[in-house]
Design an enzyme around this catalytic site. Structure first.
Site, PDB file in Angstrom:
ATOM      1  N   LYS A 116     -11.617   0.212  -1.825  1.00 50.93           N
ATOM      2  CA  LYS A 116     -10.687   0.804  -2.799  1.00 50.93           C
ATOM      3  C   LYS A 116     -11.280   0.672  -4.197  1.00 50.93           C
ATOM      4  CE  LYS A 116      -6.909   0.457   0.381  1.00 50.93           C
ATOM      5  NZ  LYS A 116      -7.762   0.297   1.568  1.00 50.93           N
ATOM      6  N   HIS A 152      -4.971  -3.812  -2.496  1.00 56.61           N
ATOM      7  CA  HIS A 152      -4.578  -2.788  -3.471  1.00 56.61           C
ATOM      8  C   HIS A 152      -4.386  -3.366  -4.872  1.00 56.61           C
ATOM      9  CE1 HIS A 152      -4.046   0.605  -0.671  1.00 56.61           C
ATOM     10  NE2 HIS A 152      -3.852  -0.370   0.203  1.00 56.61           N
ATOM     11  N   SER A 176       0.784  -1.231   0.000  1.00 57.49           N
ATOM     12  CA  SER A 176       0.000   0.000   0.000  1.00 57.49           C
ATOM     13  C   SER A 176       0.818   1.284   0.000  1.00 57.49           C
ATOM     14  CB  SER A 176      -0.935   0.019   1.201  1.00 57.49           C
ATOM     15  OG  SER A 176      -0.187  -0.026   2.408  1.00 57.49           O
TER      16      SER A 176
END
Lengths: 81, 398
Positions: B244, B213, B185
């Protein structure tokens, strides 16, 4: 297996750069409050010890360590069990 | 030492930031104008630090699905999944996640933090061993610590160090929980999962990968680095987040192993918290469908990521080792980093300012996350703003 004194010598060696002028490193030296190591630097110190002695050190010992002596004792305990 | 003395270093940093007149932590977004623009701390800015990788927070399909769920099912479930908080939609999303990942089953959590922390703390307990990549996210560290297992770090992205440590464990290696991430990240570097999987095949272990991610970004179907590297069958558990690329909040764990269904009934982070609201589940289901239906979003994301990465690299900034949707510039001096963050805000660019101990090194980071929703013009404006900064440019230029 390395003994307490061998661990102690190695810790002194690694910590030399962190020792302020005029301060003598000893078994009672506090890693964070006295020498000013950050949590990341404590991890890096342990990583260098792991590499040197070819051992794995669990993070679980961290709460038990505040001085150089604590660290050397924990390492000795770890390698003798 | 009083109960509150330990907070003094935090107070000192906050006072210093207040003195400088900057508020990088807990910046207030007064208005969110689109997936890539907002008004933050009074500045109209391009949002370049929101992890909104596919730009789906304002997607009409996701919004319509959330509104419908809100009208039909109300604002919240008011209960745990184990009690009254499992609606048909929660179960449907779990089935859809299992199908998406070609796995046997899935568990939906209320946040990504709870997913990683919960799995880490539950899978391995006292007497067990966890080997985790040194740069793993705080939620993974927290979970490992909570579970009471023996926790050992291996060097970041170093499969040979992992192998060395597994071999030291002898017979215990077979049941050791190995944890790594897909894309990390902070610096956006990708894990060498093919090599890590090969070590697991050779030495044993149970492999858990956090694809927070990388979901929706890599692999033929957007499943992440494990799919991209062709090692999904070696991965025992994949965890991730809805907050995300899926543009909502929540987390998940998927697995090919039948044991996941037993684990479900042991995870305190799942049992003792309220389940996600119906509108969140609905928009997440829509976003998951979009990952499959619109691969062009992935292409746009990577086009933007390459442009930003190559642009910053050519300016000489010290950035991560490879192009990635996370592009972080390293700044060694804290005051310089704060001033640079402030200057970027003044120039209409919001990025994340990350300071130790949240960074993998002792340095500060100006962390950008790229979105498929960024226009080429916005990427150029981000680059122009960085070019005006007076920070170290000792990175290797191409």
């Amino acid at each position: 297996m390395p003994d307490y004194d061998e661990f102690l010598d190695r810790i002194y060696e690694i910590l030399k750069p962190f020792t302020k002028k005029g301060v003598i490193l000893n078994e009672g030296s506090e890693l964070v409050t006295e020498l000013g190591l950050t949590s990341l630097q404590v991890m890096e110190l342990i990583e260098q010890i792991e590499d040197h002695f070819d051992i794995s050190v669990p993070l679980n010992i961290l709460p038990e360590i505040s001085t150089v002596q604590d660290l050397a004792r924990q390492l000795e305990k770890l390698t003798n069990t | 030492m009083s109960l509150f003395d330990k907070f003094k270093p935090i107070a000192d940093v906050r006072n210093e930031l207040n003195r400088l007149g900057v508020t990088p932590f807990g910046a207030i977004t007064e208005q969110i104008l689109s997936a890539t623009e907002g008004i933050v701390n009074g500045h109209r800015v391009i949002l370049a630090g929101t992890n909104n990788y596919l730009g789906l927070t304002f997607d009409p399909e996701c919004i319509a699905a959330a509104k419908k769920a809100l009208d039909e099912q109300g604002t919240g479930t008011t209960g745990s999944r184990m009690a009254n908080g499992t609606y048909a939609a929660h179960a449907a999303l779990e089935q859809e996640l299992a199908d998406f990942f070609d796995c046997r089953s899935a568990i939906v959590f209320s946040t990504g933090y709870l997913a990683t922390m919960g799995m880490g703390s539950t899978l391995a307990g006292p007497g067990d061993v966890i080997l985790l990549d040194a740069d793993c996210h705080a939620s993974i560290y927290d979970g490992c610590r909570l579970g009471g297992a023996e926790v050992i770090r291996f060097k970041h992205n170093d499969p040979s160090d992992l192998e060395k440590r597994l071999r030291r464990l002898g017979d215990r290696a077979a049941d050791t929980l190995i944890i790594a991430e897909g894309i990390y990240s902070m610096l956006g570097d990708r894990a060498p999962l093919a090599e890590i999987a090969a070590v697991k095949r050779e030495c044993g272990g149970v492999l858990l990968i956090d694809e927070a991610h990388s979901l929706g970004m890599l692999g033929k179907n957007g499943r992440g680095v494990a799919e991209e590297d062709g090692i999904e069958s070696d991965v025992d558990f994949i965890v991730g987040t809805f907050s995300k690329s899926l543009g909502a909040t929540g987390g998940y764990c998927v697995s090919r192993r039948p044991e996941l269904e037993q684990v479900r009934f042991a995870i305190r982070a799942y049992i003792f918290t309220a389940s996600p609201s119906p509108s969140v589940i609905a928009s997440t289901r829509a976003a998951l469908r979009i990952i499959s239906q619109r691969p062009e979003l992935r292409e746009k994301l990577w086009k933007n990521a390459h442009r930003l990465y190559n642009g910053l690299k050519s300016m000489g900034f010290r950035i991560g080792p490879e192009p990635s949707p996370v592009v972080a510039t390293t700044v060694d001096d804290r005051d310089q980093a704060i001033a640079a963050w402030n200057e970027l805000m003044n120039r209409g660019i919001y990025v994340n300012l990350v300071m130790p101990p949240a960074t993998p090194t002792g340095d500060c980071l100006l962390r950008c996350s790229v979105s498929a929703a960024h226009t080429s013009e916005q990427i150029e404006r981000i680059l122009e703003a960085f070019d005006s900064l007076e920070i170290n440019r000792d990175g290797q230029q191409e």
